[in-house]
Enzyme design. Sequence first.
Site, short mmCIF file in Angstrom:
data_model
loop_
_atom_site.label_atom_id
_atom_site.label_comp_id
_atom_site.label_asym_id
_atom_site.label_seq_id
_atom_site.Cartn_x
_atom_site.Cartn_y
_atom_site.Cartn_z
N ASN A 123 0.85 -1.20 0.00
CA ASN A 123 0.00 0.00 0.00
C ASN A 123 0.88 1.23 0.00
O ASN A 123 1.97 1.24 0.56
CB ASN A 123 -0.91 0.06 1.22
CG ASN A 123 -1.88 1.24 1.12
OD1 ASN A 123 -2.72 1.26 0.24
ND2 ASN A 123 -1.71 2.24 1.97
N ASP A 178 -5.78 21.91 9.34
CA ASP A 178 -6.12 20.86 8.37
C ASP A 178 -6.89 21.38 7.16
O ASP A 178 -7.22 22.56 7.07
CB ASP A 178 -6.90 19.75 9.09
CG ASP A 178 -6.36 18.39 8.71
OD1 ASP A 178 -6.22 18.15 7.50
OD2 ASP A 178 -6.09 17.59 9.61
#
Length: 481
Positions: free
Chosen positions: A168, A282
């Site tokens: 991954n 964020d």
Amino acid sequence: MAYRDLREFIRALEKNHELQRISLEVDPVLEIAEFADRAVKRGGPALLFEKPKGSSIPVLINGFASTRKMELALEVDSLQEVAGRIVELLEMRMPEGLMGKIKMLPKLADLGSVFPRVVSKGPCQEVVRTEGFSLHDYPILQCWPGDGGRFITLPLVFSKSPDTGKRNCGMYRMQIYDERTAGMHWQTHKQGAEHYRRMRHHGQTRMDVAVAIGADPATMYSAILPLPPDLDEMMIAGFLRQSPVEMVKCQTSDLEVPANAEIVLEGYVELGELRTEGPFGDHTGFYSLADEYPVFHVTCITQRKDPIYATTIVGPPPMEDYYMGKAVERIFLPLMRLQLPEVRDIAMPAEGIFHNLILVSIRKSYPGHARKVMHAIWGLGQAMFSKVIVVVDEDVDVQNTREVVWKALNNIDPERDIQFVMGPIDSLDHSSRLPNYGSKMGVDATRKWPTEGFTRPWPGVIEMSAEVKRRVDELWKKAGL
Ligand SMILES: Cc1cc2nc3c(=O)[nH]c(=O)nc-3n(C[C@H](O)[C@H](O)[C@H](O)COP(=O)(O)O)c2cc1C
């Protein structure tokens, strides 16, 4: 020809007047972020800081920060081309007759180019340091005043599933704790976190992880794609760049990393060890709260002799990640339509931060169809995070947010047309009753049918007749308007 590496992409940006070099000394603590924020909000160029304060390594930021830069990154004139290539692939059928089969050969050869290739040497290992290295040698940004520290924001984090051995690669930010440790912010729904859980399940104590920073743009971009588990991001990168990604084995583990990377951090995560990560300004435009996350221990750094440090900042939209996400929207539409052919288009407006608002237009065929589509989207990989889904009829252009707001709000009887469901929520959501778990809302803003219990007449949208428009087109000029 695919970009060989990040620097070839930088040259392409420069040639297309999409890159500005900055030779002034600028501080990676907050100043570079402020430059990047202003540049993206003005539709400005990518920025290459040649003299970041405290480091001799240049910093690239905003390399993907507009539609044009995303097109340059994926080497297309329009993102529709990538979607078109996917459709072509999906529609590929064995042709009739010998000539048809022969014509098919180049396409099959193209397909061969998607698989990554392991090579014995790569520029990412020109310099190998197993001792005497420090994360503080790199111009890692502090993005916002309230951040918990400096964060690597564009890392390609590689791990392997202990069950399938499959790789991954995800983009998970990393907070610098000290010279050799960093936070590993894979959120609970992501594949890195799943590999971690599976390793704990198998009783392992350490998980090898390798982090590549800076590579050719398609490879970097592939790390953010919401792919099904076990589908190799490096294969998708090969498809996007139409040339295999060359991988090289790490010096201290069995993981492989892109050979053309600028910098590679090799190391491990100790299973069970957690440390406070954040806060971090964020992409919601709010600070995400500090939370407990695994710790990455760096055991070796490999890099080019003269590496470039690639980074980004997120914050109040639109930022660079909006353009990366918009490309995901365009590229994944044909794949979504495999499962949901009734979907005509989808849009995730910048202010909706991807997961907060998805607008979907459908060709409605049966009662309750809009609700079926909502539930399907909530069941589709990372689209599970969609906090609000608004479904409209196919005659509404979802790329035009004003049109959606106008028509959707006219079309709903809220109590009847709003559907609440409970389920997994994006880890960044600060309003859900519990972290990662809460409610989502679907709005059926399609025209209601008698078979859905709506028996009143439904009015048409107001439109002038074509004939009058034509007449007024002429009169308009005569009137001197
Ligand atoms: C700039 C940027 C930063 C990101 N940071 C994080 C992060 O810190 N943690 C996380 O779980 N996802 C983060 N993401 C989103 C993931 O990269 C994305 O969900 C990806 O599909 C995850 O890959 P996976 O499905 O292999 O886990 C970020 C995306 C971008 C564009």
